[in-house]
Design a protein around this motif. Structure first.
Motif, PDB file in Angstrom:
ATOM      1  N   THR A  19     -13.861  -2.505 -12.231  1.00  0.00           N
ATOM      2  CA  THR A  19     -13.993  -2.013 -10.681  1.00  0.00           C
ATOM      3  C   THR A  19     -14.207  -0.611 -10.696  1.00  0.00           C
ATOM      4  OG1 THR A  19     -11.657  -1.816 -10.608  1.00  0.00           O
ATOM      5  CG2 THR A  19     -12.588  -3.929 -10.183  1.00  0.00           C
ATOM      6  N   GLU A  20     -14.665  -0.023  -9.498  1.00  0.00           N
ATOM      7  CA  GLU A  20     -14.659   1.281  -9.311  1.00  0.00           C
ATOM      8  C   GLU A  20     -13.337   2.173  -9.305  1.00  0.00           C
ATOM      9  OE1 GLU A  20     -16.757   4.606  -8.528  1.00  0.00           O
ATOM     10  OE2 GLU A  20     -17.447   2.668  -9.033  1.00  0.00           O
ATOM     11  N   GLY A  21     -12.482   1.686  -9.047  1.00  0.00           N
ATOM     12  CA  GLY A  21     -11.076   2.189  -9.154  1.00  0.00           C
ATOM     13  C   GLY A  21     -10.824   2.658 -10.457  1.00  0.00           C
ATOM     14  N   ARG A  36      -4.235   1.255  -6.242  1.00  0.00           N
ATOM     15  CA  ARG A  36      -5.013   0.666  -5.112  1.00  0.00           C
ATOM     16  C   ARG A  36      -5.571  -0.722  -5.649  1.00  0.00           C
ATOM     17  NH1 ARG A  36     -10.219   1.007  -3.789  1.00  0.00           N
ATOM     18  NH2 ARG A  36     -10.562   2.512  -5.134  1.00  0.00           N
ATOM     19  N   GLU A  37      -6.472  -0.543  -6.686  1.00  0.00           N
ATOM     20  CA  GLU A  37      -6.962  -1.873  -7.340  1.00  0.00           C
ATOM     21  C   GLU A  37      -5.993  -2.918  -7.388  1.00  0.00           C
ATOM     22  OE1 GLU A  37     -10.151  -2.464  -7.355  1.00  0.00           O
ATOM     23  OE2 GLU A  37     -11.212  -0.536  -7.230  1.00  0.00           O
ATOM     24  N   GLU A  97       0.879  -1.218   0.032  1.00  0.00           N
ATOM     25  CA  GLU A  97      -0.106   0.201  -0.101  1.00  0.00           C
ATOM     26  C   GLU A  97       0.860   1.193   0.048  1.00  0.00           C
ATOM     27  OE1 GLU A  97      -2.859   0.075   3.317  1.00  0.00           O
ATOM     28  OE2 GLU A  97      -3.775  -1.801   2.439  1.00  0.00           O
ATOM     29  N   SER A 107     -13.305   4.927 -12.171  1.00  0.00           N
ATOM     30  CA  SER A 107     -12.925   6.386 -11.553  1.00  0.00           C
ATOM     31  C   SER A 107     -11.390   6.958 -12.239  1.00  0.00           C
ATOM     32  CB  SER A 107     -12.727   6.545 -10.070  1.00  0.00           C
ATOM     33  OG  SER A 107     -13.894   5.877  -9.431  1.00  0.00           O
ATOM     34  N   ALA A 108     -10.413   5.976 -12.528  1.00  0.00           N
ATOM     35  CA  ALA A 108      -9.366   6.486 -13.174  1.00  0.00           C
ATOM     36  C   ALA A 108      -9.554   7.009 -14.579  1.00  0.00           C
ATOM     37  CB  ALA A 108      -8.320   5.587 -13.057  1.00  0.00           C
ATOM     38  N   THR A 129      -4.795  11.243  -8.589  1.00  0.00           N
ATOM     39  CA  THR A 129      -5.870  10.599  -8.322  1.00  0.00           C
ATOM     40  C   THR A 129      -6.051   9.283  -8.878  1.00  0.00           C
ATOM     41  OG1 THR A 129      -6.865  12.477  -7.293  1.00  0.00           O
ATOM     42  CG2 THR A 129      -8.165  10.619  -7.566  1.00  0.00           C
ATOM     43  N   ARG A 174       1.103   7.987  -6.246  1.00  0.00           N
ATOM     44  CA  ARG A 174       0.364   8.983  -6.333  1.00  0.00           C
ATOM     45  C   ARG A 174       1.426  10.335  -6.366  1.00  0.00           C
ATOM     46  NH1 ARG A 174      -4.746  10.996  -4.971  1.00  0.00           N
ATOM     47  NH2 ARG A 174      -4.635  13.280  -4.075  1.00  0.00           N
ATOM     48  N   SER A 220      -3.487   6.522  -8.257  1.00  0.00           N
ATOM     49  CA  SER A 220      -3.780   6.102  -6.760  1.00  0.00           C
ATOM     50  C   SER A 220      -4.771   5.058  -7.057  1.00  0.00           C
ATOM     51  CB  SER A 220      -4.199   7.411  -5.936  1.00  0.00           C
ATOM     52  OG  SER A 220      -4.360   6.568  -4.682  1.00  0.00           O
ATOM     53  N   GLU A 221      -5.783   5.645  -8.023  1.00  0.00           N
ATOM     54  CA  GLU A 221      -7.089   4.605  -7.804  1.00  0.00           C
ATOM     55  C   GLU A 221      -6.713   3.193  -8.434  1.00  0.00           C
ATOM     56  OE1 GLU A 221     -10.483   4.862  -6.847  1.00  0.00           O
ATOM     57  OE2 GLU A 221      -9.372   6.261  -5.413  1.00  0.00           O
TER      58      GLU A 221
END
Length: 586
Positions: A92-94, A53-54, A17, A97-98, A46, A24, A49-50
């Motif tokens: 996926t949401e990440g 993270r995924e 992590e 979002s990216a 961002t 980022r 980062s997204e």
């Protein structure tokens, strides 16, 4: 076809992590270094980062590469690579979002691994390939250390506060605008109430006027149709007996017939000549009736203008009065013109016959000239005759109108020659105009398009039309119908660039003022790209162009004004653009 060159700036590894935190931070720093605005820096950071993270949450060791891509639209690229397949990652949401934060988001996977690419357009004028740019960025980030988690949290809080301040300012501006709009609406409602009564009264009058106009239009149409039918019927019924009269007169005058006395021969010759004149007048009436009813369709064919006019001169010589010279002047090596030879001959014959009829001395001259720039053939018939008074010049194209004068008394005619000539010129897509001076002479000028209809022009392959106005794109598509094998459209610069690289067309019709990159940037990028450098381009614009820029562009594109755009002009420009990039004279 390979894409634009990519220049690596920084490479990172994502294992845990904390590595996402570092990625980022580095994403924001690189975005700032290449000139992106603060909000775009936050978007890049961002998005990295997204995405990271995924990938870390799924336990995949990932390599992140930050690089710059050149080409027509330079961009900052974030490329993530991992081993093994991650089913459903792009949903996926990440990752979603990216994708919303970036201008480009592509995820590709196979059994061996996967790749995700995020792209953000760089400011206009950025050139990643310029010597020293990439080396400077690499040196700047070589050996740098990351800040602490608290420091990164402080930076993120500052970004959030800055965003909130912007939103607060926009909210206040919106509330102020709403207040002004509400005040304006009250005024509009009051004005609407005041005007509604007047508008209702006006509408009632307009409806009544339209009903009256429709009735008058129907009456005029019926009258015009009746007149056309009358001319056609009368002309047809008269022509048969007149042909018989002329034929019988010729039969009586035939040397093989019974001999006639001198007086009889004179009278029969008068019958023959009068019948021939009457037949010509009836044929003229019939031609006018056909033209008015729309039944005259041009038969397009290549025409040797010089040969056509010389042949016409030979047929008109017997009609030339004593003391009048009939001359034809056509430039040597004139190219063929696509038109209807019969209609062209009929127009010039009417003009020349009129000129001979009202010229007692001097000459009647028929000249032809080409205007390659306008794509026009100009045929002028000038005489040294009596001329036309200024108050009559505007009426000579009226049917049955004849200019009063001493020469008109003995001249046979219906007053239909000039109206028919103008109508035929319009059918051929041209125009006919007169200029005259009493006692000096008259000049009639016929202008016709050199190329005829669009179907007579050589076919084009694939054409890409770029303009942010759908109506103008539709206009160009109609102009290219039957000429281009395929017409594609684009409304902005980004789509244009994508289509150009995916499948280069045979011709690009390009507007300058389109969503970025604009037409100038697209053209500059094309000419710098070896694959697209030789693509013919026709620039169409409604703007007033800078003369220096237009002169510079003339070496790589043909520039047209939207105000003067027609199918013939566009097709001529396409041929010129192909010769321009091909390095030939045509």
């Amino acid at each position: 076809m390979t894409g634009p060159a990519e220049h690596e700036v920084l490479r990172l590894q994502l294992v845990e992590e904390r590595d996402v935190f570092v990625a980022r931070q580095r994403g924001r720093e690189v975005a700032a270094a290449v000139g992106l605005e603060n909000q775009d820096q936050v978007r890049v950071a961002t998005a990295v980062s997204e995405l990271g993270r995924e990938l870390v949450l799924r336990g995949r060791r990932t390599e992140i590469v930050l690089s710059l891509a050149g080409g027509i639209v330079p961009a900052l690229l974030v490329t993530a690579r991992w081993a093994g397949e991650l089913p459903g990652l792009e949903l996926t949401e990440g990752v979603r979002s990216a994708g919303r934060l970036a201008d480009r988001c592509e995820v590709t996977q196979s059994a061996g691994g996967g790749t995700a690419v995020l792209g953000k357009r760089l400011p206009a004028g950025t050139d990643p390939g310029r010597p020293g740019v990439i080396e400077g960025l690499r040196e700047r980030f070589r050996g740098t250390t990351t800040s602490s988690a608290l420091e990164e949290l402080r930076v993120q809080n500052q970004e959030l506060l800055s965003t909130l301040e912007v939103l607060q300012a926009r909210q206040e501006a919106l509330e102020e605008a709403n207040a002004e709009l509400e005040e304006t609406n009250r005024g509009v409602l009051a004005l609407h109430a005041e005007l509604s009564g007047e508008l209702d009264e006006t509408n009632r009058g307009v409806v009544a006027l339209y009903a009256e106009l429709d009735e008058k239009s129907d009456q005029l149409r019926e009258a015009s149709e009746s007149k056309t039918r009358f001319w056609a019927n009368v002309s047809h019924e008269l022509r048969t007996p007149i042909n018989s009269v002329v034929g019988l007169a010729k039969l009586l005058l035939d040397p093989r017939s019974e001999p006639l006395t001198g007086e009889q021969r004179t009278q029969v010759e008068m019958i023959r000549d009068s019948g021939a004149v009457l037949l010509a007048l009836v044929n003229e009436l019939l031609d006018v009736a056909k033209a008015e009813s729309g039944r005259m369709e041009p038969q397009w064919a290549p025409v040797d203008v010089g040969g056509q006019l010389q042949h016409l001169r030979a047929t008109l010589l017997p009609l030339t009065p004593p003391g009048v010279a009939l001359e034809v002047a056509v430039p040597e090596r004139t190219p063929p013109v696509s038109t209807d030879p019969g209609m062209l001959t009929a127009i010039v014959r009417n003009l020349a016959t009129n000129a001979l009829k009202f010229t007692t001395s001097g000459e009647v001259r028929i000249t032809a000239a080409f205007d390659p720039g306008a794509g026009l053939l100009r045929v002028a018939v000038s005489d040294t005759g009596i001329g036309i008074p200024a108050d009559q010049l505007g009426r000579v194209f009226e049917e049955f109108h004849q200019v009063p004068g001493p020469l008109q008394v003995g001249a046979a005619g219906t007053g239909l020659g000039l109206p028919l000539a103008r109508r035929l010129a319009e059918i051929l897509g041209g125009s006919l105009a007169l200029s005259s001076e009493v006692g000096v002479g008259t000049t009639a000028t016929l202008q016709l398009p050199v190329s005829g209809p669009a179907t007579a022009v050589a076919r084009l392959g694939r054409v890409l039309v770029v303009d942010d106005d759908p109506a103008f794109r539709a206009l160009v598509r109609r102009a290219l119908h039957g000429v281009a094998e395929r017409v594609d459209e684009a409304g902005d610069g980004a789509t244009t660039v994508r289509l150009l690289h995916a499948e280069p067309p045979d011709l690009l019709v390009l507007d300058l003022h389109i969503p970025p990159p604009d037409g100038r940037a697209v053209l500059a990028g094309m000419r710098a790209d070896p694959v697209l450098a030789a693509l013919p381009v026709v620039v169409v614009t409604s703007a007033d162009l800078d003369p220096a820029w237009t002169a510079e562009m003339a070496a790589s594109a043909v520039v047209l004004s939207k105000a003067n755009l027609t199918a013939a002009v566009l097709l001529t420009a396409a041929a010129d653009a192909a010769r321009l990039v091909g390095g030939t004279d045509g």
